[in-house]
Design an enzyme around this catalytic site. Structure first.
Site, PDB file in Angstrom:
ATOM      1  N   LYS A  17     -14.204 -13.677  10.676  1.00 10.51           N
ATOM      2  CA  LYS A  17     -14.478 -12.247  11.134  1.00 10.51           C
ATOM      3  C   LYS A  17     -15.410 -11.623  10.582  1.00 10.51           C
ATOM      4  CE  LYS A  17     -13.150 -10.272   7.103  1.00 10.51           C
ATOM      5  NZ  LYS A  17     -13.905  -9.470   6.078  1.00 10.51           N
ATOM      6  N   ASP A 145      -6.500  -9.516   5.208  1.00 12.20           N
ATOM      7  CA  ASP A 145      -7.382  -9.663   6.277  1.00 12.20           C
ATOM      8  C   ASP A 145      -6.346 -10.698   7.151  1.00 12.20           C
ATOM      9  OD1 ASP A 145      -9.437  -8.240   5.390  1.00 12.20           O
ATOM     10  OD2 ASP A 145     -10.400 -10.026   4.497  1.00 12.20           O
TER      11      ASP A 145
HETATM   12  O1  C5P Z   1      -5.666  -9.179   0.039  1.00 13.97           O
HETATM   13  P1  C5P Z   1      -6.792 -10.113  -0.159  1.00 13.97           P
HETATM   14  O2  C5P Z   1      -6.026 -11.165  -1.227  1.00 13.97           O
HETATM   15  O3  C5P Z   1      -7.938 -10.905   0.535  1.00 13.97           O
HETATM   16  O4  C5P Z   1      -7.773  -9.351  -1.391  1.00 13.97           O
HETATM   17  C1  C5P Z   1      -8.370  -9.922  -2.197  1.00 13.97           C
HETATM   18  C2  C5P Z   1      -8.788  -8.590  -3.383  1.00 13.97           C
HETATM   19  O5  C5P Z   1      -9.702  -7.686  -2.408  1.00 13.97           O
HETATM   20  C3  C5P Z   1      -7.677  -7.730  -3.879  1.00 13.97           C
HETATM   21  O6  C5P Z   1      -7.193  -8.526  -4.910  1.00 13.97           O
HETATM   22  C4  C5P Z   1      -8.454  -6.305  -4.252  1.00 13.97           C
HETATM   23  O7  C5P Z   1      -9.118  -6.507  -5.340  1.00 13.97           O
HETATM   24  C5  C5P Z   1      -9.598  -6.383  -3.093  1.00 13.97           C
HETATM   25  N1  C5P Z   1      -9.061  -5.607  -2.062  1.00 13.97           N
HETATM   26  C6  C5P Z   1      -9.134  -4.055  -2.190  1.00 13.97           C
HETATM   27  N2  C5P Z   1      -8.673  -3.343  -1.189  1.00 13.97           N
HETATM   28  C7  C5P Z   1      -8.220  -3.939   0.081  1.00 13.97           C
HETATM   29  C8  C5P Z   1      -8.523  -5.342   0.265  1.00 13.97           C
HETATM   30  C9  C5P Z   1      -8.892  -6.259  -0.826  1.00 13.97           C
HETATM   31  O8  C5P Z   1      -9.445  -3.679  -3.322  1.00 13.97           O
HETATM   32  N3  C5P Z   1      -7.975  -2.898   1.060  1.00 13.97           N
END
Ligand code: C5P
Length: 310
Positions: A17, A145
């Site tokens: 994406k 995501d």
């Molecule tokens: O959810 P995911 O594991 O992809 O997110 C990775 C990191 O990105 C999270 O641990 C966080 O530090 C950051 N993140 C965030 N806010 C979001 C999405 C991701 O701070 N809405």
């Protein structure tokens, strides 16, 4: 629950994406930030093949550095398979084969696509028969995501990015992607954004003044006019990503000089996404970048989310 086992293997393809718009609000206690984003799924895919097995195992191909992708429980696809097994009370395992095309740690949701594909593949392989909304709920537990990789198309994401509403997008948008050799850590980029905001005097925990996707972004997507969209693509994480990788700014400027309408860092980076007027313009941008020794990929969006193929 009954488990039918109609196939020996299931092949699922899930897209990477681009965040066409990414507004980042305050940081919550769980470390996540409030988002208002527009995702677009693009024609760069992860392939996941699931085969029956007694245990859980994983192989990965398509990466330059094999150490860049963990093969244990740190891998989101492995976690997805185990989460689905637990939720469905399924006692067997799965051998997952991942063929990667989306850059690793590139800000294009490659790991999330693997997880979404693994959910769909295991659901079909094991005959779990979970509804789309149940799979979406499991996806959101795996990462912000992951639901979008299931959903595909063009969608507005709120909450952590996991609450989705489809956005109307007419026609097709052509993008030239410039991947980096070295990935960038998503938590690091969010932490850098918090630090930059604190330096500027806006506390990271402050509630955002307004966290909505601007209407012109949605109008541009509806119109199908890349020129209009190029006026409103935006990424709040860009400054933080450029702080970590200043050379990305040169890549964006090169792309625009080569004929792209506009360029942004994709998600948390470091992949640069250059929006082009059409497919011919994208090919011309690619050729020009190539003359400067810059490798790029021409993709288009929107495309479908995780799907069983073959
Ligand atoms: O959810 P995911 O594991 O992809 O997110 C990775 C990191 O990105 C999270 O641990 C966080 O530090 C950051 N993140 C965030 N806010 C979001 C999405 C991701 O701070 N809405």
């Amino acid at each position: 629950m009954t488990f039918a086992a109609p196939a020996e293997s299931v092949h699922v393809r899930a897209p990477g994406k681009i965040n066409v718009y990414l507004g980042v609000g305050g940081r919550h206690d769980d470390g996540y930030h409030a988002l208002a984003t527009v995702f677009q799924a693009v024609s760069l895919y992860e392939d996941v093949i699931a085969r029956h097995a007694d245990d859980f195992s994983l192989t990965v191909s398509g990466v330059d550095d094999p150490d860049s992708v963990p093969l244990d429980d740190r891998n989101l696809a492995m976690r997805a398979a185990k989460l689905l097994a637990a939720a469905a009370d399924y006692h067997g395992g799965v051998a997952l084969e991942i063929r990667k095309s989306v850059p690793v740690a590139g800000g294009m949701g490659g790991g999330s696509a693997d997880a979404a594909a693994a959910l769909v593949a295991c659901d079909a392989l094991w005959g779990t028969g979970f509804s789309t909304s149940r799979l979406h709920e499991l996806a959101a537990r795996l990462g912000a995501d992951v639901p979008f990789a299931l959903h595909g198309g063009t969608a507005v994401g709120t909450g952590r990015g996991d609450q989705l509403n489809p956005a109307l997008a007419r026609g097709r948008f052509d993008w030239v992607l410039v991947p980096s050799d070295q990935g960038l850590s998503t938590p690091l980029v969010y932490a850098r954004l918090d630090a930059l905001r604190e330096e500027e005097g806006a506390l990271a925990d402050d509630p955002p003044l307004s966290l909505d996707v601007p209407i012109p972004v949605l109008q541009a997507l509806r119109s199908g006019d890349p020129e209009l969209l190029s006026e409103s693509i935006y990424n709040d994480l860009q400054e933080a990503a450029l702080h970590e990788r200043p050379e990305l700014e040169t890549t964006i400027l090169r792309g625009i000089h080569a004929g792209a309408l506009q360029g942004i860092v994709s998600g948390s980076g470091p992949t640069v996404a250059l929006l082009c007027a059409n497919a011919d313009a994208a090919r011309a941008v690619q050729a020009s970048l190539d003359e400067h020794g810059i490798e790029s990929l021409h993709v288009h969006g929107p495309v479908a989310g995780a799907r069983i193929i073959g």
